[in-house]
Design a protein around this motif. Sequence first.
Motif, PDB file in Angstrom:
ATOM      1  N   SER A  62      28.378 -23.342   4.147  1.00 29.94           N
ATOM      2  CA  SER A  62      29.352 -24.346   3.707  1.00 29.94           C
ATOM      3  C   SER A  62      29.567 -24.299   2.195  1.00 29.94           C
ATOM      4  CB  SER A  62      28.888 -25.751   4.115  1.00 29.94           C
ATOM      5  OG  SER A  62      27.691 -26.096   3.428  1.00 29.94           O
ATOM      6  N   MET A  63      28.579 -23.767   1.479  1.00 31.91           N
ATOM      7  CA  MET A  63      28.690 -23.693   0.024  1.00 31.91           C
ATOM      8  C   MET A  63      29.700 -22.632  -0.418  1.00 31.91           C
ATOM      9  SD  MET A  63      26.674 -26.005  -1.340  1.00 31.91           S
ATOM     10  CE  MET A  63      26.134 -25.471  -2.949  1.00 31.91           C
ATOM     11  N   LYS A  64      30.117 -21.765   0.521  1.00 36.97           N
ATOM     12  CA  LYS A  64      31.167 -20.800   0.174  1.00 36.97           C
ATOM     13  C   LYS A  64      32.451 -21.515  -0.199  1.00 36.97           C
ATOM     14  CE  LYS A  64      29.516 -17.031   3.157  1.00 36.97           C
ATOM     15  NZ  LYS A  64      29.826 -16.192   4.350  1.00 36.97           N
ATOM     16  N   ASN A  65      32.648 -22.703   0.374  1.00 35.20           N
ATOM     17  CA  ASN A  65      33.833 -23.497   0.059  1.00 35.20           C
ATOM     18  C   ASN A  65      33.584 -24.484  -1.069  1.00 35.20           C
ATOM     19  OD1 ASN A  65      35.378 -22.280   2.148  1.00 35.20           O
ATOM     20  ND2 ASN A  65      34.420 -23.639   3.641  1.00 35.20           N
ATOM     21  N   SER A  66      32.437 -25.175  -1.027  1.00 30.62           N
ATOM     22  CA  SER A  66      32.168 -26.193  -2.050  1.00 30.62           C
ATOM     23  C   SER A  66      31.708 -25.578  -3.369  1.00 30.62           C
ATOM     24  CB  SER A  66      31.114 -27.195  -1.535  1.00 30.62           C
ATOM     25  OG  SER A  66      29.943 -26.528  -1.153  1.00 30.62           O
ATOM     26  N   ASP A  67      31.272 -24.308  -3.327  1.00 27.62           N
ATOM     27  CA  ASP A  67      30.836 -23.626  -4.553  1.00 27.62           C
ATOM     28  C   ASP A  67      31.345 -22.188  -4.520  1.00 27.62           C
ATOM     29  OD1 ASP A  67      29.575 -23.005  -6.925  1.00 27.62           O
ATOM     30  OD2 ASP A  67      27.602 -22.722  -6.014  1.00 27.62           O
ATOM     31  N   LYS A  68      32.680 -22.046  -4.534  1.00 25.17           N
ATOM     32  CA  LYS A  68      33.303 -20.736  -4.362  1.00 25.17           C
ATOM     33  C   LYS A  68      32.882 -19.737  -5.440  1.00 25.17           C
ATOM     34  CE  LYS A  68      37.416 -22.788  -2.258  1.00 25.17           C
ATOM     35  NZ  LYS A  68      38.872 -23.050  -2.412  1.00 25.17           N
ATOM     36  N   ASN A  69      32.701 -20.235  -6.668  1.00 26.21           N
ATOM     37  CA  ASN A  69      32.421 -19.345  -7.800  1.00 26.21           C
ATOM     38  C   ASN A  69      30.936 -19.284  -8.160  1.00 26.21           C
ATOM     39  OD1 ASN A  69      35.225 -18.752  -8.188  1.00 26.21           O
ATOM     40  ND2 ASN A  69      35.430 -20.783  -9.134  1.00 26.21           N
ATOM     41  N   LYS A  70      30.087 -19.737  -7.232  1.00 23.45           N
ATOM     42  CA  LYS A  70      28.635 -19.745  -7.451  1.00 23.45           C
ATOM     43  C   LYS A  70      28.257 -20.421  -8.768  1.00 23.45           C
ATOM     44  CE  LYS A  70      27.223 -16.003  -4.426  1.00 23.45           C
ATOM     45  NZ  LYS A  70      26.375 -14.800  -4.257  1.00 23.45           N
ATOM     46  N   ILE A  71      28.848 -21.604  -8.963  1.00 21.29           N
ATOM     47  CA  ILE A  71      28.506 -22.421 -10.130  1.00 21.29           C
ATOM     48  C   ILE A  71      27.018 -22.761 -10.123  1.00 21.29           C
ATOM     49  CG2 ILE A  71      28.848 -24.688 -11.190  1.00 21.29           C
ATOM     50  CD1 ILE A  71      31.711 -24.611 -10.210  1.00 21.29           C
ATOM     51  N   ALA A  72      26.472 -22.999  -8.933  1.00 24.17           N
ATOM     52  CA  ALA A  72      25.060 -23.374  -8.833  1.00 24.17           C
ATOM     53  C   ALA A  72      24.163 -22.309  -9.442  1.00 24.17           C
ATOM     54  CB  ALA A  72      24.682 -23.610  -7.367  1.00 24.17           C
ATOM     55  N   ASN A  73      24.465 -21.046  -9.184  1.00 22.35           N
ATOM     56  CA  ASN A  73      23.662 -19.966  -9.757  1.00 22.35           C
ATOM     57  C   ASN A  73      23.731 -19.989 -11.278  1.00 22.35           C
ATOM     58  OD1 ASN A  73      23.455 -19.329  -7.067  1.00 22.35           O
ATOM     59  ND2 ASN A  73      23.821 -17.143  -7.333  1.00 22.35           N
ATOM     60  N   GLU A  74      24.949 -20.191 -11.806  1.00 23.48           N
ATOM     61  CA  GLU A  74      25.108 -20.237 -13.262  1.00 23.48           C
ATOM     62  C   GLU A  74      24.358 -21.434 -13.850  1.00 23.48           C
ATOM     63  OE1 GLU A  74      27.010 -17.808 -15.237  1.00 23.48           O
ATOM     64  OE2 GLU A  74      26.317 -16.968 -13.351  1.00 23.48           O
ATOM     65  N   ALA A  75      24.403 -22.560 -13.138  1.00 19.20           N
ATOM     66  CA  ALA A  75      23.713 -23.764 -13.611  1.00 19.20           C
ATOM     67  C   ALA A  75      22.206 -23.527 -13.696  1.00 19.20           C
ATOM     68  CB  ALA A  75      24.021 -24.935 -12.696  1.00 19.20           C
ATOM     69  N   MET A  76      21.637 -22.935 -12.656  1.00 18.01           N
ATOM     70  CA  MET A  76      20.195 -22.696 -12.649  1.00 18.01           C
ATOM     71  C   MET A  76      19.791 -21.733 -13.756  1.00 18.01           C
ATOM     72  SD  MET A  76      19.018 -22.623  -8.637  1.00 18.01           S
ATOM     73  CE  MET A  76      20.099 -21.295  -8.166  1.00 18.01           C
TER      74      MET A  76
END
Length: 609
Positions: A62-76
Amino acid sequence: MFRKYPSKLTTRTAIWRIVPALLLFLCLAAAPSLRAYASSAAPAASASSHIDAVLLIDVSNSMKNSDKNKIANEAMKMFIDMLSTKGDKVGIVAYTDKIQREKALLQINSAQDKEDLKNFIDGLDRGPYTDIAVGMDEAVKVLQSGSDPAHEPIIVMLADGNNDFNDASGRKQSESDAELKTAVETAKQNGYPIYTIGLNADGKLNKQSLADLSSQTGGKAFSTDSADDLPQILSEIFASHLKLKVVPVQSITANGSYQEVTVNVPNASVLEANISIMSSQPVTAKLTDPSGKEVAIPSNDVLLSKSSSYSLLKLLKPSQGDWKLQIKGVAKDKIDINLVFNYDMELKIDALPSATYKKGDKVEVSSHLFSGGAQVTLSNLYEDMKAVLLATDVDTGTVQEIEMDNTGGVFKADFEIKDSHDYELKVRAEESSFYRESEPVQISAKSGSTGGTTAGGTTTGNSGAEEEKSSGLLYYIIGGIVLLAAAGVALGLWLKKAGQGFAGQIVVEVVDGNTGEKTYPQYKKLTGFKGKFTLHQLLQLAPELKESEKLVFTPASNDRLHLRAGEGITVEKSGRAADVSRGLELKSGDRVSVALQMVDKTILLEYLV
């Protein structure tokens, strides 16, 4: 989160704990010195400047839609770059409806350690289904098994806040909710604040569920659908957890040439300056120190971390003064800059001449800053800060705020004791880039204290006479108690119930159900109550909390507390609703929450003896 402070052994509690007359006599004779010892006990160690962090990320499909640009990876990765060069610990938990991948807490000792963590993040894969409870439970366990007690623990969660169960597993939402509730309660009890970053690229963010996780544990909740927000969000998390402040730095619109931005290092006690530069296009940077000398990027004293969406400059032990940062970007590209300093700084109240005073005494309170365990003597650092003495009347909960003098390399203020009550003293000092709070110090001005002191520490008048009077009163009590003991154990037990009253104190916090805001902890002594009291009485009869009259406290054996609630009051203990219509017994350290319906507030209570 509730904090624990050493309780006082009262004479009354000591009397009724020991039945034999001889032990009773010895205990009573020792009671004054026991009280003095408890009041002057050493405060808990100040908070560390090091972090033990678990980064918790939803890697479901589901994160493919809510985090299309892998913001979470950049944040971590950016969070890891902001941590100190040595000493912090980081663990990573990636979950779906199971633990997809996990990295136990790793202590950072080199730049390569940070690169290893970022490479681990880049290698994370997605999987089907989602169960937040599974991830949160594991994150808490990682901290429990590897956290350093001297460090500041934290969980940073990146998710969309939604569950998606595998029908074949038979997993129910109620089961997940129960597991999540237990994990959050454990985090709360251990002092693990949960900071959540909600990712909302597809507009389906369950903002409330993530906000609840943060509010229950003393963290903060954020949401974003763009990497542009990351520097501000991560700076806020980093700063909030280490009692720092985000220093505003101007944003610029690139024009294709170098543009200058000033970065002011306020004092020589800065360990690190983290300058984050966010741009959608590549940027080039130059740096000049306060002496006008150009500093290479990177170099021994300036570290550079880069990713696809940010650059981070870390200045190590930077010189005090104005640094000039020159940025060149692609014309018309917006460049955001954030700045967070890292300090190794503690604030401590100097030892008071006494722990016991009397009404009318003036207490001289002084406080110093410490860096690396050594007292800071730079007077300009004190003069650049504003300090206040927070004097809390423990009996009434009222807080007096007294501005402190900040000249001469020390914070000073006089506190006049207006009532014969117990007090808690704490100092808060702040400047533009950070703040610190001292550990609280407990003093008592209750009648029967063993003398007070003046501002200079000299014993106040008639202290010898008062001590003699107190001693005479003590032996009078002894004689009376011995006679009662001779009358029989049954009479003694009856007197215990009728006259002993209550022991210990209750720590009270009030959470607003609408805003999630929580009041500062208040420490309510119970020794003034006899027989029974209501929660409404404990809260000083606040009119809007009138329904709290339905919850009644009575003393129980072994210094325990018995509570019973009427209809309409919900009490939870250990995350579960308790049947308080038949009564609930609390021992020292037990915590309960009381939900009020009429005002949408929750009262958090912790019983301490």
